[in-house]
Design a protein around this motif. Structure first.
Motif, short mmCIF file in Angstrom:
data_model
loop_
_atom_site.label_atom_id
_atom_site.label_comp_id
_atom_site.label_asym_id
_atom_site.label_seq_id
_atom_site.Cartn_x
_atom_site.Cartn_y
_atom_site.Cartn_z
N GLN A 1 0.83 -1.21 0.00
CA GLN A 1 0.00 0.00 0.00
C GLN A 1 0.87 1.26 0.00
OE1 GLN A 1 -2.42 -0.60 3.46
NE2 GLN A 1 -3.68 -2.20 2.50
N SER A 2 1.95 1.25 0.75
CA SER A 2 2.85 2.41 0.77
C SER A 2 3.53 2.60 -0.58
CB SER A 2 3.91 2.23 1.86
OG SER A 2 3.31 2.12 3.14
N VAL A 3 3.91 1.50 -1.23
CA VAL A 3 4.54 1.59 -2.54
C VAL A 3 3.57 2.18 -3.56
CG1 VAL A 3 5.44 0.22 -4.46
CG2 VAL A 3 6.19 -0.26 -2.13
N VAL A 4 2.32 1.73 -3.55
CA VAL A 4 1.33 2.26 -4.48
C VAL A 4 1.10 3.74 -4.24
CG1 VAL A 4 -1.11 2.15 -5.16
CG2 VAL A 4 0.18 0.04 -4.81
N SER A 5 1.09 4.15 -2.98
CA SER A 5 0.89 5.56 -2.65
C SER A 5 1.99 6.43 -3.24
CB SER A 5 0.84 5.73 -1.13
OG SER A 5 0.81 7.09 -0.77
N LEU A 6 3.24 6.00 -3.10
CA LEU A 6 4.35 6.79 -3.62
C LEU A 6 4.37 6.80 -5.14
CD1 LEU A 6 7.13 5.67 -1.11
CD2 LEU A 6 5.79 7.78 -1.09
N LEU A 7 4.10 5.64 -5.75
CA LEU A 7 4.07 5.58 -7.21
C LEU A 7 2.96 6.45 -7.78
CD1 LEU A 7 4.70 1.78 -7.90
CD2 LEU A 7 6.33 3.66 -8.10
N ALA A 8 1.80 6.48 -7.12
CA ALA A 8 0.68 7.29 -7.59
C ALA A 8 1.00 8.78 -7.45
CB ALA A 8 -0.58 6.94 -6.81
N PHE A 9 1.67 9.15 -6.36
CA PHE A 9 2.04 10.56 -6.17
C PHE A 9 3.06 11.00 -7.22
CE2 PHE A 9 4.27 13.88 -3.47
CZ PHE A 9 3.31 14.85 -3.73
N MET A 10 4.02 10.15 -7.50
CA MET A 10 5.01 10.47 -8.54
C MET A 10 4.34 10.58 -9.91
SD MET A 10 8.01 7.89 -7.20
CE MET A 10 8.95 8.05 -8.72
N HIS A 11 3.40 9.68 -10.16
CA HIS A 11 2.70 9.70 -11.45
C HIS A 11 1.89 10.98 -11.59
CE1 HIS A 11 0.88 7.86 -15.02
NE2 HIS A 11 -0.28 8.34 -14.60
N TRP A 12 1.25 11.43 -10.51
CA TRP A 12 0.47 12.66 -10.59
C TRP A 12 1.37 13.87 -10.80
CZ3 TRP A 12 0.12 17.38 -8.27
CH2 TRP A 12 -1.02 18.13 -8.58
N LEU A 13 2.54 13.89 -10.17
CA LEU A 13 3.46 15.01 -10.37
C LEU A 13 3.91 15.11 -11.82
CD1 LEU A 13 5.70 14.66 -7.17
CD2 LEU A 13 3.94 16.38 -7.61
N GLU A 14 3.98 13.98 -12.50
CA GLU A 14 4.40 13.98 -13.90
C GLU A 14 3.26 14.28 -14.86
OE1 GLU A 14 8.16 11.10 -14.62
OE2 GLU A 14 6.30 10.07 -14.11
N THR A 15 2.10 13.69 -14.62
CA THR A 15 1.01 13.74 -15.60
C THR A 15 -0.25 14.45 -15.10
OG1 THR A 15 0.10 11.62 -14.87
CG2 THR A 15 1.84 11.55 -16.54
N GLU A 16 -0.33 14.73 -13.79
CA GLU A 16 -1.53 15.31 -13.17
C GLU A 16 -2.75 14.43 -13.40
OE1 GLU A 16 -2.05 19.29 -14.45
OE2 GLU A 16 -0.15 20.00 -13.60
N SER A 17 -2.53 13.11 -13.43
CA SER A 17 -3.61 12.14 -13.61
C SER A 17 -3.39 10.97 -12.64
CB SER A 17 -3.68 11.63 -15.06
OG SER A 17 -2.47 10.98 -15.40
#
Length: 296
Positions: free
Chosen positions: A162-178
């Motif tokens: 769950q922590s890994v998914v949280s960090l990956l999703a935050f990084m993805h949003w910083l790049e794509t805002e999606s």
């Protein structure tokens, strides 16, 4: 029987005389008959069972088939529990390594709240993705040794995932805002859905964790002069919250995390309206904000 009783009476009389004059009758104990000779003991039912080959304590009789079946069953239990304990230790060891890599990634992403350039922060954090991919591959190999036991040991790496998914999703949003999709998260971690996939509830919980970082990010960005950030984050959280409402969640941990998302949304709304009322946003952004407000 009468002679035995007569002997007992004589013995009792001799004992009473000896007690009165112990010096005179000190040798009378040699004449007393044994108690078991006067009153023979009755055989015990347990002794009879042991002598009859019932497998009693101390007997040399062979054990019954039921005892053999019982021993075999618990011997199998012992081997299974020992094997399960060894397997669980290996799984927890791999989960500990995943947690260590996650801490390094999280410490790198914390620099984003200090108004560091996004590409610089993401480049350092992305260095741990390959490490996580190898660790999840190692975890999948361990679970291949016990097919069909995924959810039996799932709790040993659930929190780390769950922590890994949280960090990956935050990084993805910083790049794509999606939003990072479920299939994209599996691809980043190198997971095979048919063998060792990403649990849906772990993915959803990780997305809820990600939303907790957005209010802090918005405040720091506004402080740094990015007045358009609240609008973009508000639109994203509004759409995400509406998507979660399509799910019929039980009253469990995931439901509690989803309920916490509305507080994240409220915090971002407060920053957004504060920026709008103070007139800090540009005219073009204000029109976009009005359009977003009308569409919502």
């Amino acid at each position: 029987m009468k002679s035995a009783l007569r002997s007992a009476i004589c013995a009792t009389h001799a004992y009473s005389l000896r007690s009165l004059n112990p010096i005179r009758h000190r040798h009378s104990l040699l004449l007393l008959p044994r108690y078991d000779a006067v009153f023979p003991a009755k055989p015990s039912p347990f002794t009879s069972m042991a002598s009859a080959g019932g497998g009693g304590i101390g007997s040399d009789a062979p054990l019954s088939p039921t005892v053999h079946v019982l021993e075999k069953q618990f011997e199998d239990f012992r081997h299974q529990l020992d094997g399960s304990g060894t397997l669980r230790e290996r799984i927890r060891s791999a989960a500990f390594e995943i947690e260590s890599a996650t801490r390094l990634m999280h410490s790198s992403l914390l620099l984003i709240h200090q108004s560091r350039p996004i590409p610089e922060v993401l480049e350092k954090a992305k260095g741990q993705i390959s490490v996580l991919r190898d660790l999840f591959s190692k975890l999948a190999e361990i679970l291949c040794e016990c097919p069909g036991q995924y959810y039996r040991y799932h709790g040993d790496w659930r929190g780390e995932t769950q922590s890994v998914v949280s960090l990956l999703a935050f990084m993805h949003w910083l790049e794509t805002e999606s939003l990072l999709l479920h299939a994209e998260a599996e691809e980043k971690l190198g997971l095979n859905p048919s063998e060792f996939g990403l649990d849906i509830e772990d993915y959803l919980t990780g997305i809820c964790f990600m939303s907790n970082d957005l209010p802090r990010y918005v405040v720091n960005q506004v402080t740094a002069g990015d007045y358009d950030c609240p609008r973009k984050v508000l639109k994203f959280l509004t759409d995400l919250h509406a998507a979660f409402r399509m799910l019929n969640l039980r009253n469990d941990f995931l439901r509690k995390k989803f309920d916490g998302m509305k507080y994240d949304l409220r915090k971002v709304e407060e920053v957004y309206y504060d920026v709008k009322i103070r007139g800090l946003a540009t005219n073009g952004n204000s029109k976009g904000e009005q359009g977003d407000g009308e569409s919502s």
